[in-house]
Scaffold this motif. Structure first.
Motif, short mmCIF file in Angstrom:
data_model
loop_
_atom_site.label_atom_id
_atom_site.label_comp_id
_atom_site.label_asym_id
_atom_site.label_seq_id
_atom_site.Cartn_x
_atom_site.Cartn_y
_atom_site.Cartn_z
N LEU A 1 38.51 39.79 21.43
CA LEU A 1 37.12 39.45 21.78
C LEU A 1 36.96 37.96 22.08
O LEU A 1 36.18 37.58 22.97
N LEU A 2 37.68 37.11 21.37
CA LEU A 2 37.60 35.66 21.66
C LEU A 2 38.25 35.33 23.00
O LEU A 2 37.73 34.51 23.76
N LEU A 3 39.38 35.98 23.28
CA LEU A 3 40.04 35.77 24.58
C LEU A 3 39.14 36.26 25.71
O LEU A 3 39.01 35.59 26.75
N GLU A 4 38.50 37.40 25.50
CA GLU A 4 37.56 37.93 26.49
C GLU A 4 36.42 36.93 26.74
O GLU A 4 36.04 36.68 27.89
N GLU A 5 35.90 36.36 25.66
CA GLU A 5 34.79 35.41 25.78
C GLU A 5 35.20 34.16 26.54
O GLU A 5 34.46 33.65 27.39
N VAL A 6 36.40 33.64 26.24
CA VAL A 6 36.89 32.43 26.91
C VAL A 6 37.11 32.68 28.40
O VAL A 6 36.69 31.89 29.25
N LEU A 7 37.75 33.82 28.72
CA LEU A 7 38.06 34.11 30.12
C LEU A 7 36.79 34.40 30.93
O LEU A 7 36.72 34.06 32.12
N LYS A 8 35.78 35.00 30.31
CA LYS A 8 34.52 35.25 31.01
C LYS A 8 33.85 33.94 31.39
O LYS A 8 33.14 33.87 32.41
N GLY A 9 34.06 32.91 30.57
CA GLY A 9 33.49 31.61 30.89
C GLY A 9 34.23 30.89 32.00
O GLY A 9 33.70 29.94 32.58
N LEU A 10 35.44 31.36 32.31
CA LEU A 10 36.25 30.71 33.34
C LEU A 10 36.10 31.36 34.70
O LEU A 10 36.07 30.67 35.73
N THR A 11 36.02 32.68 34.72
CA THR A 11 35.98 33.37 36.00
C THR A 11 35.33 34.74 35.86
O THR A 11 35.36 35.35 34.78
N ASP A 12 34.76 35.24 36.96
CA ASP A 12 34.18 36.58 36.97
C ASP A 12 35.28 37.65 37.01
O ASP A 12 35.02 38.81 36.71
N HIS A 13 36.47 37.24 37.40
CA HIS A 13 37.60 38.17 37.50
C HIS A 13 38.52 38.02 36.29
O HIS A 13 39.74 38.02 36.41
N TRP A 14 37.91 37.93 35.11
CA TRP A 14 38.66 37.65 33.89
C TRP A 14 39.63 38.76 33.52
O TRP A 14 40.68 38.50 32.90
N MET A 15 39.35 40.00 33.92
CA MET A 15 40.23 41.12 33.56
C MET A 15 41.60 41.00 34.22
O MET A 15 42.60 41.46 33.67
N ILE A 16 41.65 40.35 35.39
CA ILE A 16 42.92 40.16 36.08
C ILE A 16 43.84 39.26 35.26
O ILE A 16 45.07 39.40 35.29
N ILE A 17 43.26 38.32 34.53
CA ILE A 17 44.04 37.41 33.69
C ILE A 17 44.33 38.04 32.33
O ILE A 17 45.44 37.93 31.80
N MET A 18 43.34 38.71 31.78
CA MET A 18 43.48 39.26 30.43
C MET A 18 44.53 40.36 30.36
O MET A 18 45.29 40.44 29.39
N GLY A 19 44.58 41.21 31.36
CA GLY A 19 45.53 42.32 31.36
C GLY A 19 46.97 41.87 31.18
O GLY A 19 47.66 42.31 30.24
N PRO A 20 47.48 40.97 32.05
CA PRO A 20 48.87 40.50 31.88
C PRO A 20 49.12 39.80 30.55
O PRO A 20 50.20 39.92 29.98
#
Length: 328
Positions: free
Chosen positions: A285-304
């Protein structure tokens, strides 16, 4: 003989050191969580308290799933269903004017058990891929049932007009957070005792080789069913707290994607480790929160990132501290 004795002593020493290290880290983790309301109050950051309350909700659900998945070997793809059931028990009871917190809690526990028992009984008649598909299918059935209940909001969800009443504590974000933290701590303590008991030994044996368990005269079904129901109850409790946290119940809580996220949290932190799912839920959840603040395409980064962690840290994030897989 001396060499074997020396090796045994070394292993025992390492195991004792691992347990001590895990105990220290667990204490530090809970001390940090206990200080979150203090930090939120001092910095006037209610969002921090809200975010960590959400983390605790899903940590509780992940701990519940870990009993079935990590210790019982039951890969359930439908445990988010019980989060939704817990939330809807609160919402529907409130909808009809029942706002007692104790009544809500009892309703959640009873309804969750009444649903989990037959679902588990049906699913445990199978194993492997069939078990996964049955739990997924039954969870989706309840999801579409919630969508079809138009009198309770349908796919738009049901707002909760009156939260669970606990006197002067009602509506207090700090009280809700501390209640969540206490529930999580008690759940981990009970789970630790359960896993180290005869029940836990048989449950782990069933996950390894159910045929051998039957060969010694023990029927796995009863142990697996009890573990499944208990794990569902913890997810139902998570739904109870989620409803009071968001003042809302939604079919989205039951979606198969939410069940998938719970599995990821367990694997990320470390399946069949006690505190691993808590760390996994926080990390996810913290990684999700950080990546959402960086880009709208956060799932592309989170998955790998998740794939790499699971591949290279077989025992999860909690496994990095060197804990074994029995009750730490």
């Amino acid at each position: 003989m001396k060499m074997e004795s020396s090796l045994g002593d070394t292993r025992w020493t390492r195991r004792s050191a691992d347990r001590s290290w895990a105990g220290v880290l667990t204490a530090v983790l809970f001390l940090f969580l206990l200080l979150v309301p203090v930090y939120a109050s001092q910095t006037d950051s209610p969002y921090v308290l809200l975010q960590f309350s959400r983390i605790l909700v899903f940590a509780l659900a992940a701990v519940g799933l870990n009993l079935a998945l990590g210790y019982g070997g039951m890969v359930s793809f439908g445990h988010a269903m019980y989060i939704g059931i817990g939330a809807y028990c609160v919402a529907i009871a409130s909808h009809y004017g029942q706002d007692s917190g104790v009544a809500h809690l009892l309703l959640v526990l009873v309804v969750t058990a009444l649903i989990a028992a037959p679902v588990g009984l049906i699913a445990l008649r199978t194993q492997g891929i069939a078990f996964i598909m049955i739990t997924l299918a039954l969870a989706q059935m309840f999801y579409f049932l919630a969508v079809g209940l138009k009198q309770y909001g349908g796919d738009e969800g049901l707002p909760i007009r009156q939260l669970s009443q606990f006197g002067g504590l009602t509506g207090s974000p700090v009280a809700l957070y501390l209640a969540l933290l206490a529930t999580l701590a008690v759940s981990l303590w009970l789970l630790r005792r359960l896993i180290r008991s005869r029940f836990g030994l048989i449950l782990r044996a069933c996950s390894m080789d159910a045929r051998r368990v039957r060969a010694v005269g023990t029927t796995p079904l009863g142990y697996q069913l009890l573990a499944y129901v208990f794990s569902a109850e913890l997810c139902g409790l998570a739904g109870y707290f989620l409803a009071n946290l968001t003042a809302f119940a939604s079919p989205a809580y039951m979606a198969w994607t939410s069940s998938g996220e719970l599995i990821i949290m367990v694997l990320l932190g470390g399946a069949s480790t006690l505190v691993g799912p808590v760390v996994g839920a926080a990390g996810f959840l913290l990684l999700e929160e950080v990546l959402k603040g960086l880009t709208d395409h956060w799932m592309i980064i989170m998955g790998p990132i998740i794939v790499l962690i699971v591949l290279f840290l077989r025992n999860g994030l909690w496994g990095m501290v060197g804990t074994n897989k029995e009750g730490h």
